[in-house]
Enzyme design. Sequence first.
Site, PDB file in Angstrom:
ATOM      1  N   ARG A 267      22.227  13.622  55.303  1.00 62.04           N
ATOM      2  CA  ARG A 267      21.975  12.245  55.739  1.00 62.04           C
ATOM      3  C   ARG A 267      23.329  11.637  56.088  1.00 62.04           C
ATOM      4  O   ARG A 267      24.118  11.334  55.199  1.00 62.04           O
ATOM      5  CB  ARG A 267      21.271  11.470  54.622  1.00 62.04           C
ATOM      6  N   HIS A 271      21.119   5.542  52.964  1.00 57.99           N
ATOM      7  CA  HIS A 271      19.737   5.852  52.566  1.00 57.99           C
ATOM      8  C   HIS A 271      18.779   4.908  53.298  1.00 57.99           C
ATOM      9  O   HIS A 271      17.813   5.331  53.924  1.00 57.99           O
ATOM     10  CB  HIS A 271      19.590   5.703  51.050  1.00 57.99           C
ATOM     11  N   TYR A 280      29.182   5.974  46.456  1.00 53.35           N
ATOM     12  CA  TYR A 280      28.891   7.179  45.671  1.00 53.35           C
ATOM     13  C   TYR A 280      29.277   8.491  46.344  1.00 53.35           C
ATOM     14  O   TYR A 280      29.077   9.557  45.779  1.00 53.35           O
ATOM     15  CB  TYR A 280      27.406   7.221  45.271  1.00 53.35           C
TER      16      TYR A 280
HETATM   17  C1  LIG Z   1       7.631   7.612  42.795  1.00 55.86           C
HETATM   18  C2  LIG Z   1       8.878   6.917  43.268  1.00 55.86           C
HETATM   19  N1  LIG Z   1       9.972   6.870  42.482  1.00 55.86           N
HETATM   20  C3  LIG Z   1      11.093   6.257  42.887  1.00 55.86           C
HETATM   21  C4  LIG Z   1      11.140   5.665  44.127  1.00 55.86           C
HETATM   22  C5  LIG Z   1      12.424   4.983  44.604  1.00 55.86           C
HETATM   23  N2  LIG Z   1      13.046   5.795  45.646  1.00 55.86           N
HETATM   24  C6  LIG Z   1      12.940   5.473  46.957  1.00 55.86           C
HETATM   25  S1  LIG Z   1      13.714   6.570  47.937  1.00 55.86           S
HETATM   26  C7  LIG Z   1      14.232   7.495  46.628  1.00 55.86           C
HETATM   27  C8  LIG Z   1      15.067   8.740  46.834  1.00 55.86           C
HETATM   28  C9  LIG Z   1      14.316   9.808  47.566  1.00 55.86           C
HETATM   29  O1  LIG Z   1      15.190  10.857  47.865  1.00 55.86           O
HETATM   30  P1  LIG Z   1      14.729  12.134  48.645  1.00 55.86           P
HETATM   31  O2  LIG Z   1      13.403  12.600  48.133  1.00 55.86           O
HETATM   32  O3  LIG Z   1      15.831  13.099  48.588  1.00 55.86           O
HETATM   33  O4  LIG Z   1      14.482  11.632  50.141  1.00 55.86           O
HETATM   34  P2  LIG Z   1      15.491  10.965  51.187  1.00 55.86           P
HETATM   35  O5  LIG Z   1      15.378   9.476  51.017  1.00 55.86           O
HETATM   36  O6  LIG Z   1      16.848  11.482  50.922  1.00 55.86           O
HETATM   37  O7  LIG Z   1      14.992  11.346  52.538  1.00 55.86           O
HETATM   38  C10 LIG Z   1      13.798   6.933  45.434  1.00 55.86           C
HETATM   39  C11 LIG Z   1      14.088   7.486  44.093  1.00 55.86           C
HETATM   40  C12 LIG Z   1       9.981   5.723  44.938  1.00 55.86           C
HETATM   41  N3  LIG Z   1       9.937   5.191  46.165  1.00 55.86           N
HETATM   42  N4  LIG Z   1       8.862   6.372  44.496  1.00 55.86           N
END
Ligand SMILES: Cc1ncc(C[n+]2csc(CCOP(=O)(O)OP(=O)(O)O)c2C)c(N)n1
Length: 377
Positions: A267, A271, A280
């Site tokens: 990425r 985010h 970070y």
């Molecule tokens: C069940 C749940 N837990 C926590 C969150 C908060 N949250 C939003 S995005 C994220 C990180 C997701 O990371 P990843 O799966 O690596 O996907 P990326 O955003 O990097 O594409 C989190 C923890 C959420 N949306 N849903």
Amino acid sequence: MTPTDLPQPELVQLLTPAGERVEHPAYSPRVAHLDADALRGLYRDMVLVRRFDTEATALQRQGELGLYAPLLGQEAAQVGSGRALAPQDYVFPSYREHGVAHTRGLDLTDVLKQFRGIDHGGWDPRVHNFHLYTLVIGSHTLHATGYAMGVQRDGLVGTGDPARDTAVVAYFGDGATSQGDTNEALVFAAVNNAPVVLFCQNNQWAISEPTDRQTRVPLVERGRGFGVPSVRVDGNDVLAVHAVTLEALERARSGGGPTFVEAYTYRMGAHTTSDDPTRYRSSAEEEEWRAKDPIDRLRTHLASRGELPEAFLESVNADADALGRHVRATVHAMRPPAKDTMFDHVYGSRNTVVDTERAWFTEYESAFDDATTGGAR
Ligand SMILES: Cc1ncc(C[n+]2csc(CCOP(=O)(O)OP(=O)(O)O)c2C)c(N)n1
């Protein structure tokens, strides 16, 4: 042993970061049919979705969107896999899959309705076989696996008819592989031989959590642990991603069951527009990945073969400019919906309880439109 001491799994690659074409015995034949025109098509797709990303990020900064999740850096993973899909295949995206949306033929401004806060979804999932975005991490891997089991039971797998056999794809991130839902999806997909591709874009970060806070083994091993054929592919190599996805989709459609794909990518941006990655991660890391830019890689490759005429580049730029104008004009013109549309789509068909609630709400709202205020709120 630390994770870095463990033997690293193979990373499927057909284009090196320097844009050199390398051969792979299993995957080169999968893309042998792609001529220079087809490669230029993939290049054009990636440039267009990157322009969309730039415009959407700017619109959020200008206050036109509440939030936006950029895909910057993940163009090859999304375009390469999206262009492998057949029309009848069905996609369950998370919230960053604008590149896949583009390959499914969506008007990308529909994606921005939710980010502007004027729609719960933004499009009819049945039109492009592209489900609504999912914000609950990992939950849609179960929806996709269940949907795939339905496809299988409907007799849409293994018939040998290329227009009928259907695969289902779920897109999710590295962080999502730590969720119970994703692990349960792998169990159900494996034991039911479900025609589903679990496509993980390992972009190295789950917001501020790096992958070494998610796993002690390469993520591809997580799929293997459930007995699911699993492939790790260079996610910044559009050709390799395309080849790996074609194989996985074919396995699903022909009755061969699920595949777990780890597309190893990065990425390059934040985010979301609410995030500040400088808090970070290091600029050295960002620099390292900038040198692996998926668009630069294909451009260098095509240019080195004399297959990138100036007229083509100009037409891509013109298309990108036109897309930018379309995105800005459409978003500026978006208006909040009528309040009672919140009752739409609660059920697939008319429902008396919802009808009663809508009638009550409409009457309640009209109480503010009395004669003394002249209808003003
Ligand atoms: C069940 C749940 N837990 C926590 C969150 C908060 N949250 C939003 S995005 C994220 C990180 C997701 O990371 P990843 O799966 O690596 O996907 P990326 O955003 O990097 O594409 C989190 C923890 C959420 N949306 N849903």
